[in-house]
Scaffold this active site. Structure first.
Site, mmCIF file in Angstrom:
data_model
loop_
_atom_site.group_PDB
_atom_site.id
_atom_site.type_symbol
_atom_site.label_atom_id
_atom_site.label_comp_id
_atom_site.label_asym_id
_atom_site.label_seq_id
_atom_site.Cartn_x
_atom_site.Cartn_y
_atom_site.Cartn_z
ATOM 1 N N SER A 141 0.839 -1.195 0.000
ATOM 2 C CA SER A 141 0.000 0.000 0.000
ATOM 3 C C SER A 141 0.872 1.240 0.000
ATOM 4 C CB SER A 141 -0.898 0.017 1.240
ATOM 5 O OG SER A 141 -1.531 1.270 1.372
ATOM 6 N N HIS A 197 -1.331 -1.229 -4.253
ATOM 7 C CA HIS A 197 -2.593 -0.841 -3.629
ATOM 8 C C HIS A 197 -2.617 0.666 -3.423
ATOM 9 C CE1 HIS A 197 -6.179 -1.841 -1.194
ATOM 10 N NE2 HIS A 197 -5.791 -0.855 -0.404
ATOM 11 N N ASP A 243 -7.114 -6.148 4.413
ATOM 12 C CA ASP A 243 -6.437 -4.843 4.444
ATOM 13 C C ASP A 243 -6.463 -4.301 5.862
ATOM 14 O OD1 ASP A 243 -5.428 -2.321 4.068
ATOM 15 O OD2 ASP A 243 -6.944 -1.678 2.629
ATOM 16 N N ASP A 301 -4.861 3.762 -1.984
ATOM 17 C CA ASP A 301 -5.988 4.138 -1.134
ATOM 18 C C ASP A 301 -6.503 5.514 -1.505
ATOM 19 O OD1 ASP A 301 -6.306 1.941 0.786
ATOM 20 O OD2 ASP A 301 -4.268 2.454 1.402
ATOM 21 N N MET A 352 -9.216 8.321 -0.287
ATOM 22 C CA MET A 352 -10.076 8.726 0.827
ATOM 23 C C MET A 352 -10.587 10.135 0.574
ATOM 24 S SD MET A 352 -7.753 7.476 4.041
ATOM 25 C CE MET A 352 -6.620 6.088 3.879
#
Length: 223
Positions: A7, A30, A172, A32, A34
């Site tokens: 990540s 990965h 995760d 992310d 948000m």
């Protein structure tokens, strides 16, 4: 098969491209996303996703921790996403969302918070390439692994096997050398790891170590 997905939330943002290049044997990268609404934090957007896509040919797994994820599907596909994983709690029609992603030419996945039961969605797994079990509350990196969510993994594994599906079970949150074995034993196949990879002296070696630990712990009946 075991998949290790570093990540970039745990990478050095000032040297993001260089950090991604340190994990050439990772199965996925990965990313992310948000929005500060669905989760109380902000992270990467499409521009950073594009930047990562420019420095690697690796599969980009986009974790959409955002409200109304369908509004952003095309944006993140255009940015380089190969699989978009939206939160089941953030959409009113997860099956239609999955069909839209497939129509746009990418894989579909859904993530599920620790407190959300998996049972209502078992009969819908045929529409998804991955189910991502959150083993921390989404929104921040570095949280402690919640082993109680592994009951969902066991339930998923049994249902997927009985239905003859190929849906991947991912996890995760809090994954590292001390937690990956128990997750693999429960039936997880794809592991998101942040600080355990990018916080290591040798991120590529860390990826291989995690893969080895997970492979050793896989259930005997895993295909």
């Amino acid at each position: 098969m075991i998949y290790i997905a570093p990540s970039i939330l745990a990478a050095d943002y000032a040297a993001l491209g260089a950090d991604v290049e340190k994990v050439p044997t990772a199965d996925l990268i990965h990313v992310d996303i948000m929005d500060g609404h669905f989760v109380p934090n902000l992270s990467f957007g499409p521009d950073v996703t594009k930047a990562v896509n420019r420095v690697t040919d690796q599969f980009l797994d986009i974790h959409m921790m955002i409200e109304e994820p369908e509004r952003w599907f095309e944006t993140y596909i255009d940015a380089g996403g190969d699989r978009l994983v939206f939160h089941i709690e953030a959409t009113n029609d997860h099956i239609n969302a999955a069909k839209k992603l497939h129509d746009l030419g990418v894989e579909a996945g859904f993530a599920i918070k620790p407190g959300t039961p998996i049972e209502p969605y078992l009969d819908d797994l045929e529409h998804f390439e991955e189910v991502m079990i959150m083993s921390v509350e989404p929104g921040f990196g570095g949280q402690k692994f919640m082993p109680e969510v592994l009951n969902k993994v066991v339930t998923l594994r049994e249902h997927i096997a009985n239905a003859g599906l190929s849906t991947i079970i991912g996890i995760d949150g809090g994954i590292g050398e001390s937690t990956i074995k128990q997750a693999a034993e429960a039936g997880v196949e794809s592991f998101v790891a942040g600080s355990a990879v990018f916080g290591a002296h040798d991120p590529a070696e860390a990826v291989e170590k995690l893969r080895g630990l997970a492979t050793e712990a896989r259930p005997a009946d895993a295909v």
